[in-house]
Enzyme design. Structure first.
Site, PDB file in Angstrom:
ATOM      1  N   LYS A 158       1.088  -1.324   0.078  1.00  0.00           N
ATOM      2  CA  LYS A 158      -0.009   0.069  -0.058  1.00  0.00           C
ATOM      3  C   LYS A 158       0.912   1.156  -0.198  1.00  0.00           C
ATOM      4  O   LYS A 158       1.543   1.711   0.840  1.00  0.00           O
ATOM      5  CB  LYS A 158      -1.006   0.059   1.020  1.00  0.00           C
ATOM      6  N   GLY A 211       6.726   5.671   8.048  1.00  0.00           N
ATOM      7  CA  GLY A 211       5.924   6.903   7.977  1.00  0.00           C
ATOM      8  C   GLY A 211       5.896   7.580   9.221  1.00  0.00           C
ATOM      9  O   GLY A 211       6.895   7.521   9.877  1.00  0.00           O
ATOM     10  N   GLY A 216       2.524   5.357  12.867  1.00  0.00           N
ATOM     11  CA  GLY A 216       3.097   4.255  13.431  1.00  0.00           C
ATOM     12  C   GLY A 216       2.373   3.773  14.832  1.00  0.00           C
ATOM     13  O   GLY A 216       2.176   2.530  14.891  1.00  0.00           O
ATOM     14  N   CYS A 267      13.599  11.489   6.378  1.00  0.00           N
ATOM     15  CA  CYS A 267      13.735  11.115   7.742  1.00  0.00           C
ATOM     16  C   CYS A 267      14.771  11.530   8.578  1.00  0.00           C
ATOM     17  O   CYS A 267      14.941  11.871   9.793  1.00  0.00           O
ATOM     18  CB  CYS A 267      13.130   9.705   8.111  1.00  0.00           C
ATOM     19  N   GLU A 365       9.211  17.156  14.732  1.00  0.00           N
ATOM     20  CA  GLU A 365       9.405  16.893  13.190  1.00  0.00           C
ATOM     21  C   GLU A 365       8.796  17.989  12.190  1.00  0.00           C
ATOM     22  O   GLU A 365       7.597  17.634  12.266  1.00  0.00           O
ATOM     23  CB  GLU A 365       9.188  15.519  12.639  1.00  0.00           C
TER      24      GLU A 365
HETATM   25  P1  NAD Z   1       2.312   9.117   6.914  1.00  0.00           P
HETATM   26  O1  NAD Z   1       2.366   8.324   8.101  1.00  0.00           O
HETATM   27  O2  NAD Z   1       1.259  10.174   6.728  1.00  0.00           O
HETATM   28  O3  NAD Z   1       1.944   7.919   5.737  1.00  0.00           O
HETATM   29  C1  NAD Z   1       2.808   6.850   5.532  1.00  0.00           C
HETATM   30  C2  NAD Z   1       1.993   5.765   4.891  1.00  0.00           C
HETATM   31  O4  NAD Z   1       0.900   5.120   6.025  1.00  0.00           O
HETATM   32  C3  NAD Z   1       0.973   6.159   3.854  1.00  0.00           C
HETATM   33  O5  NAD Z   1       1.221   4.897   2.793  1.00  0.00           O
HETATM   34  C4  NAD Z   1      -0.213   6.347   4.386  1.00  0.00           C
HETATM   35  O6  NAD Z   1      -1.273   6.147   3.368  1.00  0.00           O
HETATM   36  C5  NAD Z   1      -0.401   5.314   5.437  1.00  0.00           C
HETATM   37  N1  NAD Z   1      -1.417   5.514   6.375  1.00  0.00           N
HETATM   38  C6  NAD Z   1      -1.690   6.811   6.947  1.00  0.00           C
HETATM   39  N2  NAD Z   1      -2.686   6.539   8.051  1.00  0.00           N
HETATM   40  C7  NAD Z   1      -2.784   5.109   8.119  1.00  0.00           C
HETATM   41  C8  NAD Z   1      -3.674   4.256   8.953  1.00  0.00           C
HETATM   42  N3  NAD Z   1      -4.357   4.519   9.910  1.00  0.00           N
HETATM   43  N4  NAD Z   1      -3.194   2.858   8.740  1.00  0.00           N
HETATM   44  C9  NAD Z   1      -2.433   2.573   7.936  1.00  0.00           C
HETATM   45  N5  NAD Z   1      -1.773   3.041   7.037  1.00  0.00           N
HETATM   46  C10 NAD Z   1      -1.927   4.473   7.282  1.00  0.00           C
HETATM   47  O7  NAD Z   1       3.719   9.787   6.382  1.00  0.00           O
HETATM   48  P2  NAD Z   1       4.395  10.479   5.139  1.00  0.00           P
HETATM   49  O8  NAD Z   1       3.572  11.751   5.427  1.00  0.00           O
HETATM   50  O9  NAD Z   1       3.886   9.588   3.984  1.00  0.00           O
HETATM   51  O10 NAD Z   1       5.786  10.311   5.442  1.00  0.00           O
HETATM   52  C11 NAD Z   1       6.481  11.184   6.225  1.00  0.00           C
HETATM   53  C12 NAD Z   1       6.981  10.755   7.720  1.00  0.00           C
HETATM   54  O11 NAD Z   1       7.623   9.161   7.265  1.00  0.00           O
HETATM   55  C13 NAD Z   1       7.918  11.266   8.336  1.00  0.00           C
HETATM   56  O12 NAD Z   1       7.660  11.236   9.748  1.00  0.00           O
HETATM   57  C14 NAD Z   1       9.080  10.718   8.099  1.00  0.00           C
HETATM   58  O13 NAD Z   1      10.284  10.939   8.938  1.00  0.00           O
HETATM   59  C15 NAD Z   1       8.907   9.175   7.868  1.00  0.00           C
HETATM   60  N6  NAD Z   1       9.881   8.368   7.365  1.00  0.00           N
HETATM   61  C16 NAD Z   1      10.566   7.603   8.048  1.00  0.00           C
HETATM   62  C17 NAD Z   1      11.497   7.136   7.616  1.00  0.00           C
HETATM   63  C18 NAD Z   1      12.443   5.920   8.200  1.00  0.00           C
HETATM   64  O14 NAD Z   1      13.024   5.168   7.636  1.00  0.00           O
HETATM   65  N7  NAD Z   1      12.625   6.115   9.509  1.00  0.00           N
HETATM   66  C19 NAD Z   1      11.977   6.912   6.146  1.00  0.00           C
HETATM   67  C20 NAD Z   1      11.169   7.888   5.242  1.00  0.00           C
HETATM   68  C21 NAD Z   1      10.283   8.500   5.788  1.00  0.00           C
END
Ligand code: NAD
Length: 481
Positions: A158, A211, A216, A267, A365
């Site tokens: 997804k 994410g 998370g 990130c 962040e």
């Molecule tokens: P996000 O949490 O908004 O979304 C990430 C994914 O989760 C998307 O595919 C989204 O559709 C899905 N999602 C959202 N709500 C959900 C739910 N309730 N249940 C299941 N899936 C759901 O994050 P984003 O805005 O896409 O990405 C940015 C974030 O990701 C930042 O916090 C960044 O630091 C983090 N990030 C971390 C790493 C790492 O390796 N630590 C790498 C890249 C990005």
């Protein structure tokens, strides 16, 4: 099939790049059923052959690197060099995990009893639900799918709703590489709909998620009732420490690359710079000069240094943090506003000075091109400030003092630490991930990734022909016949 759709929007221009099905529980059900059926054969395909599929995938990614790079500059917005790096990371990961097909090492160890053999082997787990963000739209799916597949799992992906085109191309190339039907499916849609349905699905025992921290936590809670394995890679509030003996020009180059690269949407972005007061004024002026030299523009143009933010909500969030910083009493040195007259979501590289470690702009962040300069009087204060946040992904120290460097390597509370380089630059063959609120103890990449996608099975073979009891018959070992 759902009739609802959503659009992929180019962040540099606002134009629509494609229309995608806004999937929900029914589509997730179908994809999981296909993945579950495909698992019964895929788990039995010899691991070296699964690895060969990944080698072919790596070759295809190489052949399509220019096309994927260009598409990424349009759909996600990062600049060409970085988009190429994103694709290259997937190529590297695919080769690396392809090689795991001929390793996937377990252990053999002597038994405490005679005529008994012991070993451990890695077993696949089943259907993996992979949920990915938009900021590394090719690399992160590769970080998850390559190890999952070589270990013998099947996958439902997804992807983020901001980068559906790239996800479709990724999965098409996997199919072209020879991944059988059903082994990998993509379900496009929103997190609260398709994502949540995948997390809760009873036939998906592993969720690998990258994410935000908030999502998370929601994913962990939703997966808890079924005791699923949950692998989390979450946010960061990464710091670069610049000591009084640092090479300041080198440090400024590292800060610019780490704070403003990918428009700060990494990130591992350096959103804090902790500076010894002896070099604070000099560093500040060098950094502002360098930040103001950066050219904003569409990622596909050669002269662009910094691309747009991903969408309007991101632009508004980043600007809200500028107002928060000003309200908190920090000094805005440069930036702090969207680029006027542009249709895209461009935000000027932003530097705040006189930031206290406890301010919100130094704790939360922002995920944009904003960095906060925090003055400190000593090495100890620098470490304390660096460690004062809830996240723990990446950190860096610029110093020429080897003793300080090694103390920092030991005492900075992050999963990754750099010496005399910025907070970014991970390679695929070492573990990637963070401590504290950045994750839940798992790691992506390297050998460590295999632990997410396998379970250990311990195997004992007794060839003595009689009952031998572990722990009991050890002292009184009968003589061999
Ligand atoms: P996000 O949490 O908004 O979304 C990430 C994914 O989760 C998307 O595919 C989204 O559709 C899905 N999602 C959202 N709500 C959900 C739910 N309730 N249940 C299941 N899936 C759901 O994050 P984003 O805005 O896409 O990405 C940015 C974030 O990701 C930042 O916090 C960044 O630091 C983090 N990030 C971390 C790493 C790492 O390796 N630590 C790498 C890249 C990005």
């Amino acid at each position: 099939m759902t009739a609802a759709t959503f659009e992929s929007i180019a962040p540099a221009t606002g134009e629509t790049l494609g229309v995608f099905p806004r999937s929900g529980a029914a589509e997730v059900d179908r994809a999981v059923a296909a993945a579950r059926a495909a698992y019964e054969d895929w788990r039995l395909v010899p691991a070296p052959e699964r690895g060969n599929v990944l080698f072919r995938f790596a070759e295809l990614l190489k052949a399509h690197k220019a096309e994927l790079t260009d598409l990424m500059t349009r759909e996600m917005g990062k600049v060409k060099a970085e988009a190429g790096g994103d694709v290259q990371e997937a190529i590297d990961m695919s080769y690396y995990m392809g090689g795991e097909g001929r390793r996937l090492f377990g252990q053999t160890t002597p038994s405490e009893l005679r005529d008994k053999f012991m070993m451990s082997v890695r077993m696949p787990v089943g259907v993996v639900g992979a949920i990915t963000p938009w900021n590394f739209p090719i690399a992160i799916p590769a970080w998850k799918l390559c190890p999952a597949l070589v270990c013998g799992n099947t996958v439902v992906l997804k992807p983020a709703e901001d980068t559906p085109l790239l996800a479709d191309r990724f999965v098409e190339l996997l199919a072209e590489a020879g991944v059988p039907d059903g082994v990998v499916s993509v379900v496009q849609g929103f997190g609260e709909e398709a994502g949540d349905a995948l997390v809760r699905h009873p036939d998906v025992p592993v969720i690998t998620f990258t994410g935000s921290r908030e999502t998370g936590i929601a994913v962990t809670k939703a997966a808890a009732d079924r005791l699923k394995h949950v692998h989390l890679e979450l946010g960061g509030k990464n710091a670069i420490v610049v000591m009084d003996d640092a090479d300041l020009d080198l440090a400024v180059e590292g800060i610019v690359w780490s704070a403003f690269g990918t428009s700060g949407q990494r990130c591992t972005a350096a959103s804090r710079v902790i500076v010894h007061e002896a070099v604070y004024a000099e560093l500040q002026s060098k950094l502002v000069t360098a930040a103001e030299r950066l050219r904003l523009g569409p990622g596909w143009e050669d002269e662009t240094d910094v691309g747009p933010l991903i969408n309007r909500a991101a632009l508004e969030k980043v600007h809200a943090y500028t107002r928060i910083g000003l309200d908190e009493g920090a000094t805005l040195l440069t930036g702090g506003e969207p680029l006027a007259g542009e249709p895209g979501f461009f935000y000027r590289p932003t530097v705040f000075a006189d930031v206290e470690p406890g301010m919100r702009i130094a704790q939360e962040e922002i995920f944009g091109p904003t960095t906060a300069l925090i003055p400190v009087g000593s090495f100890e204060d620098a470490l304390a400030a660096a460690n004062s946040v809830e996240y723990g992904l990446s950190s860096s120290i610029y110093t020429r003092d080897v003793n300080r460097a090694f103390r920092a390597l030991r005492d900075l509370q992050t999963g990754i630490t750099y010496v005399n380089a910025g907070t970014i630059g991970a390679e695929v063959h070492l573990p990637f991930g963070g401590v504290k609120a950045t994750g839940n103890g798992h790691r992506e990449a390297g050998q460590a990734a295999l632990d997410v996608f396998t379970e250990w099975k311990s195997i004992y073979v007794d060839y003595s022909g009689r009952l031998q009891r572990a722990q009991i018959d050890t002292a009184a070992q009968r003589p061999p016949r």
